[in-house]
Design an enzyme around this catalytic site. Structure first.
Site: not given
Length: 303
Positions: A2-3, A73
Site C-alpha cells: 500500500p502506498e 503511507k
DNA sequence: CCGGACTCCTGTGCGC
DNA sequence: TGCGCACAGGAGTCCG
C-alpha cells in the site's frame, strides 16, 4: 504495497465506520507487531517489557474513536482528547478490515490484532491482518507526539507536494531521483509503483541525479506526483494481489498504470517497448524514448 | 554524514 | 504433480 492512494482509500473507507465507536476490548494475538518507537535507547537493547494491560491501553482499549488522519503511507487512529494515538503502517501486505456483527473475514489467518467495537446490534470488529508482518502499529502518547515525533520525520504529503519543497529536498541529495522519491523523508507516500508512474509522466529517467534536475523538471515531477496519486485515489488505489480497503474491496488503478509492471509492453504514450531494470534495489520500468538517459546518471542500472 | 546493501517475513508463480 | 528458486507494493539497520 500500500502506498499513499491505497492508505487514503483505506482511511476514507474506515472513517465513517469507526467514528464514534468505543473500543471495548483489544486482543493482541501477536504483540510483536506493536512497536513503540524508543528514543535514545541503546540500539541493541531489548524492547522495554510492556504489561498486557498497558499494551491494550496503548491500542485504544476503552477509548472512543474521533477521526482517522493520514500522512504519506501512515494512518493514525485518533481517539478523544487525552487518549493515546495509534499509528498503523501497512508494510507490504498489511490490511485493516472492518467487520459488522454478522460478517466473517475472507481469511482468518495472519490476524495479529483484533479490536472489539461496541455498538447497537452487537459487536463489530476491526482486524489487523498482515501475512508478511512488515507492517507495524506504533502507539504514541498524544496527537502532539504524533506530529512532533512521527510525522515530523516525513517529507510533505505527496498528494499536495509543492515544487518548491520538492526542489529543496532533491537539491540536497546526490542519489538518483527514484531512490529519492522512495525516501519518505523527501516526500511522504510514494512507493515503487507510483515512483515509476510519476517519473514516466514527468518524462524523467529514474537514474537522473536528484541534484541535477532543472527547475522545469522538478515542476513537472511535482505535478506528475500529485496527478498520478489523485487519479489513483479516485480509482480506489492499485490492487496487485493483496490490497483491499476496510470493507475488503480492491482498487482499479492497476488498469491505468503506464509504467509499473509493464516491462516488455509498449509505452502507452509513444509505443516503444518499456525497459525493465533494477534501480535502488527495486524493480523499475521506464520508457527509453520518453525517459531518455540524462547526460549524467548516478549509477548504471542493471537489467 | 551519506548512500548502498542487507534484512526482516510469507505467499505465489514459474521453470524444470 | 512437486520442488526449488526468484520475486513481491516497505523501511530499519548496518557498514564502508
Amino acid at each position: 504495497m500500500p502506498e499513499l492512494p491505497e492508505v487514503e482509500t483505506l482511511r476514507r473507507s474506515l472513517e465513517p465506520l469507526l467514528i464514534g465507536q468505543v473500543v471495548e476490548r483489544v486482543e493482541a494475538i501477536r504483540p510483536d507487531v506493536v512497536r513503540p518507537r524508543r528514543r535514545g535507547a541503546p540500539r541493541l537493547s531489548r524492547p522495554e517489557p510492556v504489561t498486557p494491560r498497558r499494551l491494550r491501553t496503548m491500542l485504544l482499549e476503552g477509548c472512543r474513536i474521533d477521526r482517522l488522519d493520514r500522512h504519506g503511507k501512515q494512518l493514525a487512529i485518533i481517539a478523544q482528547h487525552g487518549s493515546p494515538v495509534m499509528v498503523v503502517h501497512l508494510g507490504m501486505t498489511g490490511q485493516l478490515l472492518f467487520l459488522t456483527p454478522n460478517q466473517t473475514p475472507a481469511r482468518d489467518d495472519h490476524i495479529h490484532v483484533r479490536w472489539r467495537l461496541g455498538g447497537a446490534g452487537g459487536d463489530a470488529w476491526l482486524l489487523f491482518r498482515d501475512p508478511r508482518r512488515f507492517g507495524r502499529i506504533t502507539p504514541v502518547q498524544s496527537e502532539a507526539d504524533l506530529i512532533a515525533e512521527e510525522w515530523s520525520r516525513l517529507g510533505p504529503d505527496a498528494l499536495a507536494v509543492r515544487a518548491a519543497d520538492l526542489a529543496a529536498r532533491l537539491a540536497a541529495t546526490s542519489r538518483c531521483i527514484k531512490a529519492a522519491l522512495l525516501d519518505q523523508g523527501v516526500v511522504a507516500g510514494v512507493g515503487n509503483i507510483y515512483a515509476d508512474e510519476a517519473l514516466h509522466r514527468a518524462r524523467l529517467h529514474p537514474c537522473t541525479r536528484s541534484d541535477r534536475l532543472e527547475r522545469s523538471e522538478v515542476l513537472a515531477l511535482a505535478e506528475a506526483i500529485r496527478t498520478t496519486l489523485r487519479r489513483s485515489v479516485r480509482a480506489g488505489g492499485t490492487t496487485l494481489r493483496d490490497y483491499v480497503d476496510g470493507n475488503g474491496r480492491g482498487g482499479t488503478y492497476r488498469s491505468d498504470l503506464r509504467a509499473y509492471d509493464r516491462a516488455g509492453l509498449p509505452c502507452r504514450r509513444c509505443g516503444r517497448i518499456l525497459v525493465g531494470s533494477t534501480v535502488a534495489q527495486r524493480t523499475t520500468t521506464h520508457c527509453p524514448h520518453c525517459q531518455p538517459t540524462p547526460p549524467s546518471t548516478t549509477h548504471p542500472h542493471r537489467g
